[in-house]
Design a protein around this motif. Structure first.
Motif, PDB file in Angstrom:
ATOM      1  N   ALA A   1      19.599  28.727  14.074  1.00 39.45           N
ATOM      2  CA  ALA A   1      20.688  28.925  13.106  1.00 39.45           C
ATOM      3  C   ALA A   1      21.103  27.584  12.510  1.00 39.45           C
ATOM      4  O   ALA A   1      21.315  27.454  11.290  1.00 39.45           O
ATOM      5  CB  ALA A   1      21.873  29.614  13.788  1.00 39.45           C
ATOM      6  N   ASP A   2      21.201  26.548  13.359  1.00 33.85           N
ATOM      7  CA  ASP A   2      21.589  25.219  12.868  1.00 33.85           C
ATOM      8  C   ASP A   2      20.531  24.640  11.933  1.00 33.85           C
ATOM      9  O   ASP A   2      20.849  24.039  10.900  1.00 33.85           O
ATOM     10  CB  ASP A   2      21.807  24.263  14.050  1.00 33.85           C
ATOM     11  CG  ASP A   2      23.083  24.603  14.820  1.00 33.85           C
ATOM     12  OD1 ASP A   2      23.949  25.299  14.263  1.00 33.85           O
ATOM     13  OD2 ASP A   2      23.201  24.178  15.990  1.00 33.85           O
TER      14      ASP A   2
ATOM     15  N   GLN B   1      18.362  26.295  10.156  1.00 32.99           N
ATOM     16  CA  GLN B   1      18.386  27.030   8.884  1.00 32.99           C
ATOM     17  C   GLN B   1      19.489  26.478   7.985  1.00 32.99           C
ATOM     18  O   GLN B   1      19.268  26.218   6.796  1.00 32.99           O
ATOM     19  CB  GLN B   1      18.600  28.521   9.132  1.00 32.99           C
ATOM     20  CG  GLN B   1      18.711  29.330   7.842  1.00 32.99           C
ATOM     21  CD  GLN B   1      18.708  30.828   8.099  1.00 32.99           C
ATOM     22  OE1 GLN B   1      17.669  31.441   8.268  1.00 32.99           O
ATOM     23  NE2 GLN B   1      19.889  31.422   8.131  1.00 32.99           N
ATOM     24  N   SER B   2      20.690  26.266   8.573  1.00 35.63           N
ATOM     25  CA  SER B   2      21.814  25.752   7.767  1.00 35.63           C
ATOM     26  C   SER B   2      21.509  24.379   7.207  1.00 35.63           C
ATOM     27  O   SER B   2      21.788  24.093   6.044  1.00 35.63           O
ATOM     28  CB  SER B   2      23.086  25.621   8.605  1.00 35.63           C
ATOM     29  OG  SER B   2      23.417  26.824   9.167  1.00 35.63           O
ATOM     30  N   SER B   3      20.941  23.501   8.043  1.00 33.30           N
ATOM     31  CA  SER B   3      20.776  22.112   7.607  1.00 33.30           C
ATOM     32  C   SER B   3      19.508  21.872   6.807  1.00 33.30           C
ATOM     33  O   SER B   3      19.495  21.038   5.910  1.00 33.30           O
ATOM     34  CB  SER B   3      20.739  21.181   8.821  1.00 33.30           C
ATOM     35  OG  SER B   3      21.934  21.296   9.519  1.00 33.30           O
TER      36      SER B   3
ATOM     37  N   GLY C   1      17.128  24.594   5.829  1.00 28.53           N
ATOM     38  CA  GLY C   1      16.613  25.703   5.025  1.00 28.53           C
ATOM     39  C   GLY C   1      15.428  26.439   5.623  1.00 28.53           C
ATOM     40  O   GLY C   1      14.860  27.305   4.958  1.00 28.53           O
TER      41      GLY C   1
ATOM     42  N   ARG D   1      14.004  29.302   7.213  1.00 27.16           N
ATOM     43  CA  ARG D   1      14.573  30.639   7.463  1.00 27.16           C
ATOM     44  C   ARG D   1      14.042  31.189   8.793  1.00 27.16           C
ATOM     45  O   ARG D   1      12.899  30.946   9.154  1.00 27.16           O
ATOM     46  CB  ARG D   1      14.218  31.583   6.308  1.00 27.16           C
ATOM     47  CG  ARG D   1      14.769  31.099   4.974  1.00 27.16           C
ATOM     48  CD  ARG D   1      14.912  32.236   4.000  1.00 27.16           C
ATOM     49  NE  ARG D   1      15.882  33.198   4.468  1.00 27.16           N
ATOM     50  CZ  ARG D   1      15.782  34.521   4.292  1.00 27.16           C
ATOM     51  NH1 ARG D   1      14.730  35.011   3.673  1.00 27.16           N
ATOM     52  NH2 ARG D   1      16.706  35.340   4.748  1.00 27.16           N
TER      53      ARG D   1
END
Ligand SMILES: NC(=O)c1ccc[n+]([C@@H]2O[C@H](COP(=O)([O-])OP(=O)(O)OC[C@H]3O[C@@H](n4cnc5c(N)ncnc54)[C@H](O)[C@@H]3O)[C@@H](O)[C@H]2O)c1
Length: 298
Positions: free
Chosen positions: A126-127, A129-131, A133, A135
């Motif tokens: 999740a981290d 993906q946030s930082s 991209g 997926r």
């Protein structure tokens, strides 16, 4: 391209894909593999240590392989341009559920290092993906079971600890009496209830998930189960129906950390992907039995 260091796997199960025999946590080996066989769109990450009891006895091994190894692999995937990452997660992230069936909104409260290690990797993804991209989808399987209906690949852990192969082997006289752990659970017949999902249904879910991630469709965390629970005694009855022989079994005390009942609510995955599991318990046992009989020459 398949990466497996064969600590628990078998080269003859890999099929036609090239096999790189390496630890997924070995960054230089992964850099070479991504470079030699790439570019890749994405990664399906199945490699892990997965015995709950072993994880209690050797937690550092589990955190090293499942958490540190996965973090290193995610880093390599990112650096080599992968755009999608699918993690084999597990129902063990929920621990002992407060309510059934279990949805993705249920509390994450693993009760052993194995479950904790998988929930940590979910957080890492999740981290990342946030930082960055990348997926991801974390697919929380309930009890993976059955064998490839086309033959050739089946379940053979060493030592084996999963109920269906153990019961089949006991019915076939390949092992002594099966131990039935706990007959005093608050369930209709006193034995534990689990949600068995066929490996081919899981495989199809992985294809749907990675294609969706790559095309900008939905992702995130998903339960994968049939939504139908079966008690240990029901599994033994299914084995007896399929094999046509009794399963010699003896009652044994409960194992610590075994919740009475684990059943998935997989509505989220079904709705997002139009997926529907095709194999019921008898079909699962039938494919497992056909594979075991061929493998053991019965
Ligand atoms: N079997 C289940 O009921 C179940 C349920 C929920 C989740 N899962 C998850 O599904 C995945 C596959 O499980 P399985 O039942 O097929 O187990 P398995 O042991 O048959 O497969 C795991 C494979 O990963 C390999 N491996 C382990 N660590 C490695 C490493 N560091 N580098 C390279 N290869 C490595 C092993 O050699 C083995 O081939 C695991 O991530 C597991 O946690 C399984």
């Amino acid at each position: 391209m398949v990466v497996d260091d064969l600590r628990a796997g078998r080269a003859d199960f890999v099929g036609d894909a090239p096999l790189v025999r390496a630890d997924v946590g070995d960054r230089s080996a992964m850099d070479r593999a991504f470079g030699d066989y790439g570019p890749f769109d994405g990664v399906l990450h199945f490699a892990a240590s997965l015995s709950v009891s072993e994880s209690v006895a050797k937690p550092l091994d589990y955190y090293a392989n499942n958490v540190a190894g996965s973090a290193s692999l995610i880093g390599a995937a990112l650096e080599h341009g992968a755009r999608a990452f699918v993690l084999s997660s597990t129902a063990a992230v929920y621990g002992t559920p407060e309510r059934l069936p279990i949805t993705e909104r249920s509390r994450i409260a693993p009760i052993n290092p194995y479950g904790r290690s998988k929930s940590m990797v979910e957080r890492i993804l999740a981290d990342v993906q946030s930082s960055h991209g990348l997926r991801y989808a974390a697919l929380r399987y309930f009890n993976a079971s059955g064998a490839d209906p086309a033959g050739g690949i089946g379940e053979c852990h060493d030592p084996e600890w999963h109920l269906i192969p153990l019961a089949l082997e006991a019915a076939a006289g390949l092992r002594p009496k099966l131990k039935l752990f706990g007959s005093d659970y608050p369930t209709p017949d006193g034995t534990c209830i689990r949600d068995y999902i066929h490996v081919s249904d899981l495989a199809q879910a992985h294809v749907l998930a990675i294609e969706s991630l790559l095309s900008g469709g939905p992702g995130g965390v998903y339960n994968l189960g049939t939504g139908r629970g079966h008690s240990n005694r029901e599994v033994l009855s299914a084995v007896e129906r399929v094999v046509g022989l009794p399963v010699p079994a003896e009652p044994a005390p409960r194992r610590p950390g075994d919740p009475a009942e684990l059943v998935a609510d997989a509505t989220r995955f079904r709705n997002d992907f139009g997926w529907q599991p095709r194999f019921d318990l008898d079909a699962i046992v039938d494919t497992a039995w056909r594979w075991l009989s061929a493998w053991k020459g019965l």
